[in-house]
Design a protein around this motif. Structure first.
Motif, PDB file in Angstrom:
ATOM      1  N   PHE A  25       5.838 -12.859  -8.620  1.00 20.49           N
ATOM      2  CA  PHE A  25       6.763 -11.716  -8.671  1.00 20.49           C
ATOM      3  C   PHE A  25       8.022 -12.248  -9.354  1.00 20.49           C
ATOM      4  O   PHE A  25       8.790 -12.970  -8.725  1.00 20.49           O
ATOM      5  CB  PHE A  25       7.117 -11.222  -7.269  1.00 20.49           C
ATOM      6  CG  PHE A  25       5.981 -10.559  -6.533  1.00 20.49           C
ATOM      7  CD1 PHE A  25       5.455  -9.341  -6.984  1.00 20.49           C
ATOM      8  CD2 PHE A  25       5.447 -11.133  -5.389  1.00 20.49           C
ATOM      9  CE1 PHE A  25       4.418  -8.716  -6.292  1.00 20.49           C
ATOM     10  CE2 PHE A  25       4.407 -10.503  -4.700  1.00 20.49           C
ATOM     11  CZ  PHE A  25       3.891  -9.303  -5.156  1.00 20.49           C
ATOM     12  N   LEU A  28       9.119 -15.832  -8.631  1.00 20.84           N
ATOM     13  CA  LEU A  28       8.578 -16.295  -7.351  1.00 20.84           C
ATOM     14  C   LEU A  28       7.059 -16.330  -7.373  1.00 20.84           C
ATOM     15  O   LEU A  28       6.412 -15.343  -7.692  1.00 20.84           O
ATOM     16  CB  LEU A  28       9.038 -15.346  -6.230  1.00 20.84           C
ATOM     17  CG  LEU A  28       8.419 -15.612  -4.855  1.00 20.84           C
ATOM     18  CD1 LEU A  28       9.168 -16.725  -4.135  1.00 20.84           C
ATOM     19  CD2 LEU A  28       8.407 -14.351  -4.009  1.00 20.84           C
ATOM     20  N   ALA A  30       4.291 -16.013  -5.185  1.00 19.69           N
ATOM     21  CA  ALA A  30       4.045 -15.578  -3.800  1.00 19.69           C
ATOM     22  C   ALA A  30       2.702 -16.075  -3.291  1.00 19.69           C
ATOM     23  O   ALA A  30       2.534 -16.333  -2.102  1.00 19.69           O
ATOM     24  CB  ALA A  30       4.114 -14.056  -3.705  1.00 19.69           C
ATOM     25  N   PRO A  49       3.788 -18.483   8.315  1.00 26.83           N
ATOM     26  CA  PRO A  49       5.121 -17.931   8.580  1.00 26.83           C
ATOM     27  C   PRO A  49       5.403 -16.683   7.739  1.00 26.83           C
ATOM     28  O   PRO A  49       4.706 -16.429   6.751  1.00 26.83           O
ATOM     29  CB  PRO A  49       6.054 -19.072   8.179  1.00 26.83           C
ATOM     30  CG  PRO A  49       5.218 -20.301   8.182  1.00 26.83           C
ATOM     31  CD  PRO A  49       3.825 -19.871   7.855  1.00 26.83           C
ATOM     32  N   ASN A  50       6.435 -15.961   8.103  1.00 27.60           N
ATOM     33  CA  ASN A  50       6.875 -14.805   7.335  1.00 27.60           C
ATOM     34  C   ASN A  50       7.103 -15.175   5.885  1.00 27.60           C
ATOM     35  O   ASN A  50       7.692 -16.202   5.589  1.00 27.60           O
ATOM     36  CB  ASN A  50       8.221 -14.306   7.889  1.00 27.60           C
ATOM     37  CG  ASN A  50       8.026 -13.064   8.708  1.00 27.60           C
ATOM     38  OD1 ASN A  50       7.108 -12.284   8.436  1.00 27.60           O
ATOM     39  ND2 ASN A  50       8.865 -12.884   9.703  1.00 27.60           N
ATOM     40  N   GLY A  51       6.631 -14.333   4.978  1.00 28.57           N
ATOM     41  CA  GLY A  51       6.869 -14.567   3.566  1.00 28.57           C
ATOM     42  C   GLY A  51       5.917 -15.572   2.947  1.00 28.57           C
ATOM     43  O   GLY A  51       6.082 -15.973   1.794  1.00 28.57           O
ATOM     44  N   SER A  52       4.873 -15.974   3.676  1.00 25.87           N
ATOM     45  CA  SER A  52       3.985 -17.011   3.143  1.00 25.87           C
ATOM     46  C   SER A  52       2.897 -16.445   2.227  1.00 25.87           C
ATOM     47  O   SER A  52       2.098 -17.214   1.681  1.00 25.87           O
ATOM     48  CB  SER A  52       3.371 -17.836   4.286  1.00 25.87           C
ATOM     49  OG  SER A  52       2.667 -17.018   5.181  1.00 25.87           O
ATOM     50  N   GLY A  53       2.850 -15.119   2.056  1.00 27.34           N
ATOM     51  CA  GLY A  53       1.923 -14.546   1.076  1.00 27.34           C
ATOM     52  C   GLY A  53       0.726 -13.820   1.663  1.00 27.34           C
ATOM     53  O   GLY A  53      -0.176 -13.406   0.926  1.00 27.34           O
ATOM     54  N   LYS A  54       0.718 -13.618   2.958  1.00 31.68           N
ATOM     55  CA  LYS A  54      -0.451 -13.018   3.622  1.00 31.68           C
ATOM     56  C   LYS A  54      -0.711 -11.581   3.139  1.00 31.68           C
ATOM     57  O   LYS A  54      -1.812 -11.260   2.691  1.00 31.68           O
ATOM     58  CB  LYS A  54      -0.253 -13.024   5.157  1.00 31.68           C
ATOM     59  CG  LYS A  54       0.029 -14.404   5.737  1.00 31.68           C
ATOM     60  CD  LYS A  54       0.214 -14.388   7.245  1.00 31.68           C
ATOM     61  CE  LYS A  54       1.389 -13.593   7.766  1.00 31.68           C
ATOM     62  NZ  LYS A  54       2.721 -14.102   7.367  1.00 31.68           N
ATOM     63  N   THR A  55       0.317 -10.747   3.252  1.00 30.44           N
ATOM     64  CA  THR A  55       0.143  -9.350   2.841  1.00 30.44           C
ATOM     65  C   THR A  55      -0.158  -9.262   1.343  1.00 30.44           C
ATOM     66  O   THR A  55      -0.970  -8.431   0.909  1.00 30.44           O
ATOM     67  CB  THR A  55       1.407  -8.529   3.193  1.00 30.44           C
ATOM     68  OG1 THR A  55       1.562  -8.534   4.623  1.00 30.44           O
ATOM     69  CG2 THR A  55       1.293  -7.089   2.712  1.00 30.44           C
ATOM     70  N   THR A  56       0.466 -10.122   0.565  1.00 24.62           N
ATOM     71  CA  THR A  56       0.210 -10.111  -0.887  1.00 24.62           C
ATOM     72  C   THR A  56      -1.274 -10.369  -1.165  1.00 24.62           C
ATOM     73  O   THR A  56      -1.854  -9.725  -2.046  1.00 24.62           O
ATOM     74  CB  THR A  56       1.105 -11.147  -1.597  1.00 24.62           C
ATOM     75  OG1 THR A  56       2.465 -10.823  -1.318  1.00 24.62           O
ATOM     76  CG2 THR A  56       0.876 -11.137  -3.108  1.00 24.62           C
ATOM     77  N   HIS A  65      -2.034  -4.718  -6.275  1.00 26.49           N
ATOM     78  CA  HIS A  65      -1.333  -5.484  -7.314  1.00 26.49           C
ATOM     79  C   HIS A  65      -2.370  -6.229  -8.136  1.00 26.49           C
ATOM     80  O   HIS A  65      -3.352  -6.715  -7.569  1.00 26.49           O
ATOM     81  CB  HIS A  65      -0.429  -6.561  -6.706  1.00 26.49           C
ATOM     82  CG  HIS A  65       0.737  -6.045  -5.948  1.00 26.49           C
ATOM     83  ND1 HIS A  65       1.584  -5.071  -6.427  1.00 26.49           N
ATOM     84  CD2 HIS A  65       1.226  -6.389  -4.730  1.00 26.49           C
ATOM     85  CE1 HIS A  65       2.527  -4.840  -5.536  1.00 26.49           C
ATOM     86  NE2 HIS A  65       2.325  -5.615  -4.489  1.00 26.49           N
ATOM     87  N   GLN A  97       0.695  -3.197   7.371  1.00 24.22           N
ATOM     88  CA  GLN A  97       1.539  -3.868   8.359  1.00 24.22           C
ATOM     89  C   GLN A  97       2.376  -2.844   9.130  1.00 24.22           C
ATOM     90  O   GLN A  97       2.489  -2.924  10.348  1.00 24.22           O
ATOM     91  CB  GLN A  97       2.437  -4.864   7.611  1.00 24.22           C
ATOM     92  CG  GLN A  97       3.152  -5.829   8.497  1.00 24.22           C
ATOM     93  CD  GLN A  97       3.701  -7.001   7.694  1.00 24.22           C
ATOM     94  OE1 GLN A  97       3.349  -7.218   6.523  1.00 24.22           O
ATOM     95  NE2 GLN A  97       4.568  -7.761   8.311  1.00 24.22           N
TER      96      GLN A  97
HETATM   97  N1  ADP Z   1       6.166  -6.156  -4.422  1.00 24.17           N
HETATM   98  C1  ADP Z   1       6.861  -7.282  -4.362  1.00 24.17           C
HETATM   99  N2  ADP Z   1       7.843  -7.558  -5.253  1.00 24.17           N
HETATM  100  C2  ADP Z   1       8.535  -8.711  -5.196  1.00 24.17           C
HETATM  101  N3  ADP Z   1       8.333  -9.671  -4.272  1.00 24.17           N
HETATM  102  C3  ADP Z   1       7.395  -9.454  -3.346  1.00 24.17           C
HETATM  103  C4  ADP Z   1       6.607  -8.257  -3.331  1.00 24.17           C
HETATM  104  N4  ADP Z   1       5.726  -8.328  -2.296  1.00 24.17           N
HETATM  105  C5  ADP Z   1       5.952  -9.507  -1.690  1.00 24.17           C
HETATM  106  N5  ADP Z   1       6.953 -10.189  -2.310  1.00 24.17           N
HETATM  107  C6  ADP Z   1       7.450 -11.525  -1.950  1.00 24.17           C
HETATM  108  O1  ADP Z   1       6.324 -12.388  -1.868  1.00 24.17           O
HETATM  109  C7  ADP Z   1       6.452 -13.304  -0.779  1.00 24.17           C
HETATM  110  C8  ADP Z   1       5.256 -13.131   0.141  1.00 24.17           C
HETATM  111  O2  ADP Z   1       5.378 -11.869   0.804  1.00 24.17           O
HETATM  112  P1  ADP Z   1       4.267 -11.322   1.779  1.00 24.17           P
HETATM  113  O3  ADP Z   1       2.947 -11.468   1.148  1.00 24.17           O
HETATM  114  O4  ADP Z   1       4.681  -9.956   2.179  1.00 24.17           O
HETATM  115  O5  ADP Z   1       4.413 -12.328   3.014  1.00 24.17           O
HETATM  116  P2  ADP Z   1       3.791 -12.266   4.488  1.00 24.17           P
HETATM  117  O6  ADP Z   1       2.912 -11.070   4.579  1.00 24.17           O
HETATM  118  O7  ADP Z   1       3.082 -13.562   4.654  1.00 24.17           O
HETATM  119  O8  ADP Z   1       4.974 -12.188   5.413  1.00 24.17           O
HETATM  120  C9  ADP Z   1       7.784 -12.981  -0.120  1.00 24.17           C
HETATM  121  O9  ADP Z   1       8.752 -13.886  -0.632  1.00 24.17           O
HETATM  122  C10 ADP Z   1       8.058 -11.567  -0.556  1.00 24.17           C
HETATM  123  O10 ADP Z   1       9.441 -11.309  -0.594  1.00 24.17           O
END
Ligand code: ADP
Ligand code: MG
Length: 267
Positions: A25, A28, A30, A49-56, A65, A97
């Motif tokens: 992104f 970054l 992700a 941890p939070n922000g580690s890329g799970k949801t992505t 995406h 989520q």
């Molecule tokens: N659509 C997006 N645009 C920009 N950055 C994103 C987007 N989605 C996620 N991120 C960034 O990617 C990283 C991983 O996010 P995410 O997958 O949501 O983490 P998790 O689910 O593990 O908490 C984070 O730093 C988040 O801010």
């Protein structure tokens, strides 16, 4: 019985394979070169941890995406660049989520919509209100009845979805995903925002889903759930896989303890 092995000791087939998956992104990264596979019939968990890329990772698998790199293979076929609707058609369903239900509609109507996604010409068909055959309509209602019972929502069928408890809304959103008859169900923090007492309801539901033969991939933040429910766990930190194994193996891994608690705790 070892994880991933069937009755006779043979490996159960791989349902989903993710190879070298990357997502940037802007500047970054992700998701950074993640490899894993999920076997048919297992509960596989992604933690970190939070922000580690799970949801992505879920967003990449389900086509929300496009990945920056890597491959996603489902039942032996590449699905890497399919649109969300096409991925759903292949047999992958997800929850979000933040719970997403049509909060002004009844529980039953929410479930009917879930199944329409499967039988109809996709989301556009639903949005444009295109005509359904009577058989399709009946199939949707039958499926909704089945899911009401399966998710324990029969008594709430006529309630407005937005008035349900957070926990019941989570079960409804899982039900909506199940109404598409998936082979693989992706659950993004299904116990998030649910109070401690009610978590066991959701855990029991996920166990029933596994028994039914649906493969589950679960993003989980609560350690208790992440350690009890899955057959295998993948641990992420800063978009990278740090380890993978049985819950017991990963919970004893120094790198996992460090990722969660910071260096210095895992002496
Ligand atoms: N659509 C997006 N645009 C920009 N950055 C994103 C987007 N989605 C996620 N991120 C960034 O990617 C990283 C991983 O996010 P995410 O997958 O949501 O983490 P998790 O689910 O593990 O908490 C984070 O730093 C988040 O801010
Ligand atoms: Mg997330």
């Amino acid at each position: 019985m070892a994880e991933g092995f069937g009755k006779g000791g043979e490996m159960t087939p791989v349902l989903l394979e993710v190879r070298e998956l990357c997502k940037d992104f802007g500047g970054l990264r992700a998701v950074d070169g993640v490899d894993f596979h999920i076997r048919q019939g297992e509960i596989f968990s992604i933690i970190g941890p939070n922000g580690s890329g799970k949801t992505t990772i879920f967003n990449l698998i389900t086509g929300f995406h496009p990945p920056t790199g890597g491959k996603i293979i489902f039942r032996g076929e590449e699905i890497t660049n399919l649109k969300p609707f096409a991925v759903a058609r292949q047999g992958i369903a997800r929850t979000f989520q933040l719970t997403v239900v049509f909060s002004r509609d009844t529980v039953f109507d929410n479930l009917v919509v879930g199944h329409r996604l499967r039988v109809q010409a996709g989301l556009w068909g639903i949005l444009l209100g295109s005509r359904r055959t009577r058989e399709e309509e009946r199939a949707c209602r039958d499926k909704a009845e089945e899911i009401l019972e399966f998710t324990g929502l029969t008594r709430d069928r006529n309630k407005i979805a937005g008035t349900l408890t957070q926990e019941a809304q989570k079960r409804l959103s899982i039900g909506m995903a199940l109404a598409t008859d998936p082979q693989l169900l992706l659950l993004d923090e299904p116990t998030g925002g649910v109070n401690f007492k009610e978590i066991s309801n959701l855990v029991a539901l996920i166990e029933r889903i596994k028994k039914k033969g649906v493969t589950v991939c679960l993003i989980e933040h609560k350690m208790k759930v992440a350690m009890e429910l899955p057959d295998r766990v993948l641990v992420l930190n800063y978009g990278r896989k740090i380890t993978e194994g049985s819950p017991r193996e990963v919970s004893q891994d120094r790198r996992v303890i460090e990722a969660y608690l910071g260096k210095g705790h895992a002496a």
